[in-house]
Write an enzyme that holds these catalytic residues in place. Structure first.
Site, PDB file in Angstrom:
ATOM      1  N   LEU A   1       0.849  -1.185   0.000  1.00 29.45           N
ATOM      2  CA  LEU A   1       0.000   0.000   0.000  1.00 29.45           C
ATOM      3  C   LEU A   1       0.888   1.239   0.000  1.00 29.45           C
ATOM      4  O   LEU A   1       1.879   1.294   0.731  1.00 29.45           O
ATOM      5  CB  LEU A   1      -0.892   0.023   1.240  1.00 29.45           C
TER       6      LEU A   1
ATOM      7  N   ASN B   1      -2.212  -6.995   9.056  1.00 29.87           N
ATOM      8  CA  ASN B   1      -1.797  -7.872   7.968  1.00 29.87           C
ATOM      9  C   ASN B   1      -1.444  -9.246   8.521  1.00 29.87           C
ATOM     10  O   ASN B   1      -0.874  -9.340   9.615  1.00 29.87           O
ATOM     11  CB  ASN B   1      -0.557  -7.267   7.286  1.00 29.87           C
ATOM     12  N   THR B   2      -1.797 -10.270   7.763  1.00 29.41           N
ATOM     13  CA  THR B   2      -1.335 -11.611   8.125  1.00 29.41           C
ATOM     14  C   THR B   2      -0.116 -11.935   7.274  1.00 29.41           C
ATOM     15  O   THR B   2      -0.038 -11.542   6.103  1.00 29.41           O
ATOM     16  CB  THR B   2      -2.417 -12.676   7.871  1.00 29.41           C
ATOM     17  N   HIS B   3       0.825 -12.663   7.845  1.00 37.55           N
ATOM     18  CA  HIS B   3       2.051 -12.986   7.102  1.00 37.55           C
ATOM     19  C   HIS B   3       2.496 -14.411   7.443  1.00 37.55           C
ATOM     20  O   HIS B   3       2.535 -14.781   8.617  1.00 37.55           O
ATOM     21  CB  HIS B   3       3.157 -11.982   7.448  1.00 37.55           C
TER      22      HIS B   3
ATOM     23  N   SER C   1       2.432 -14.760  11.479  1.00 35.40           N
ATOM     24  CA  SER C   1       2.368 -13.527  12.267  1.00 35.40           C
ATOM     25  C   SER C   1       1.166 -12.699  11.845  1.00 35.40           C
ATOM     26  O   SER C   1       0.753 -12.726  10.683  1.00 35.40           O
ATOM     27  CB  SER C   1       3.631 -12.669  12.041  1.00 35.40           C
TER      28      SER C   1
ATOM     29  N   GLY D   1       6.726   0.308   6.223  1.00 33.40           N
ATOM     30  CA  GLY D   1       7.768  -0.623   5.806  1.00 33.40           C
ATOM     31  C   GLY D   1       7.156  -1.904   5.254  1.00 33.40           C
ATOM     32  O   GLY D   1       5.935  -2.045   5.155  1.00 33.40           O
TER      33      GLY D   1
ATOM     34  N   ASP E   1       6.356  -5.336   6.115  1.00 29.49           N
ATOM     35  CA  ASP E   1       6.166  -6.285   7.223  1.00 29.49           C
ATOM     36  C   ASP E   1       7.001  -5.919   8.455  1.00 29.49           C
ATOM     37  O   ASP E   1       7.532  -6.804   9.136  1.00 29.49           O
ATOM     38  CB  ASP E   1       6.463  -7.719   6.752  1.00 29.49           C
TER      39      ASP E   1
END
Ligand code: GAR
Length: 192
Positions: A87, A101-103, A130, A137, A139
């Protein structure tokens, strides 16, 4: 919720929201392309919208249109659930900290678009999942929840990702519950 792909995390949250005791609900689903996961929104009767990245000359122009589409819904929280686009900073600034956010990795290990592949390539014995607050930035935002997942000797990117995803789903459902019931504080900056 914003997606790019199959939307398995989206579906898990939609299923969690069916429980009357669950303190959140999904108001709309957006995508940056004709994502397969939009079918889950349709099945659950949730409105959806697409702002195709490929239709814009710049990331900023795309981001402005996406932000306008998101803000029409006046969400209390925006969940990036497999949205595979960065984004633009002004979109993050407009939505943060109510933007998560999922990572598929144990951040700060293996950030970016290929978290599962990168963990395998590094020969890691374990990786993880996570859920973070999005900042400008890649993540790098504050970690809200994370959990380890072992890497098995025969793992492929697909098999490892398929073991990480159920963990991600559980973390996401718990984090959204915590934000909704106030047990997780995101801060007091602007709301969308
Ligand atoms: C999920 O594993 C999510 O963490 C990942 O994409 C997958 C989407 O799956 N996102 C990223 O890697 C972002 N850097 P889904 O569409 O089935 O929910």
């Amino acid at each position: 919720m914003l997606i790019s792909g199959g939307g398995s995390n989206l579906r898990a949250l939609l299923e969690a929201c069916r429980d009357a005791e669950y303190p959140a609900h999904v108001v709309a689903v957006g995508a940056d392309r004709a994502a397969d996961g939009l079918a889950h929104a349709e099945e659950f009767g949730i409105p959806s919208f697409t702002v195709p990245f490929s239709s814009f000359d710049s990331r900023e122009a795309w981001g402005d249109e996406l932000l306008a589409a998101v803000q029409q819904w006046q969400p209390d929280l925006v969940v990036l659930s497999g949205l595979m686009r960065l984004l633009p900073p002004r979109v993050v600034d407009a939505l943060a900290p109510r933007l998560i956010n999922t990572h598929p990795a144990y951040l700060p290990e293996f950030p970016g678009a290929h978290g599962v592949r990168d963990a395998l390539a590094a020969g890691a014995a374990q990786t993880g999942a996570s859920v973070i607050v999005v900042d400008t930035g890649v993540d790098t935002g504050p970690i809200l929840a994370q959990e380890r997942v072992a890497v098995l000797p025969d793992d492929t990117e697909h098999s490892l990702h398929e073991r990480i995803k159920p963990v991600e789903r559980r973390l996401l459902i718990d984090v959204v519950r915590g934000i909704a019931d106030g047990s997780i504080e995101l801060g007091t900056a602007s709301t969308p």
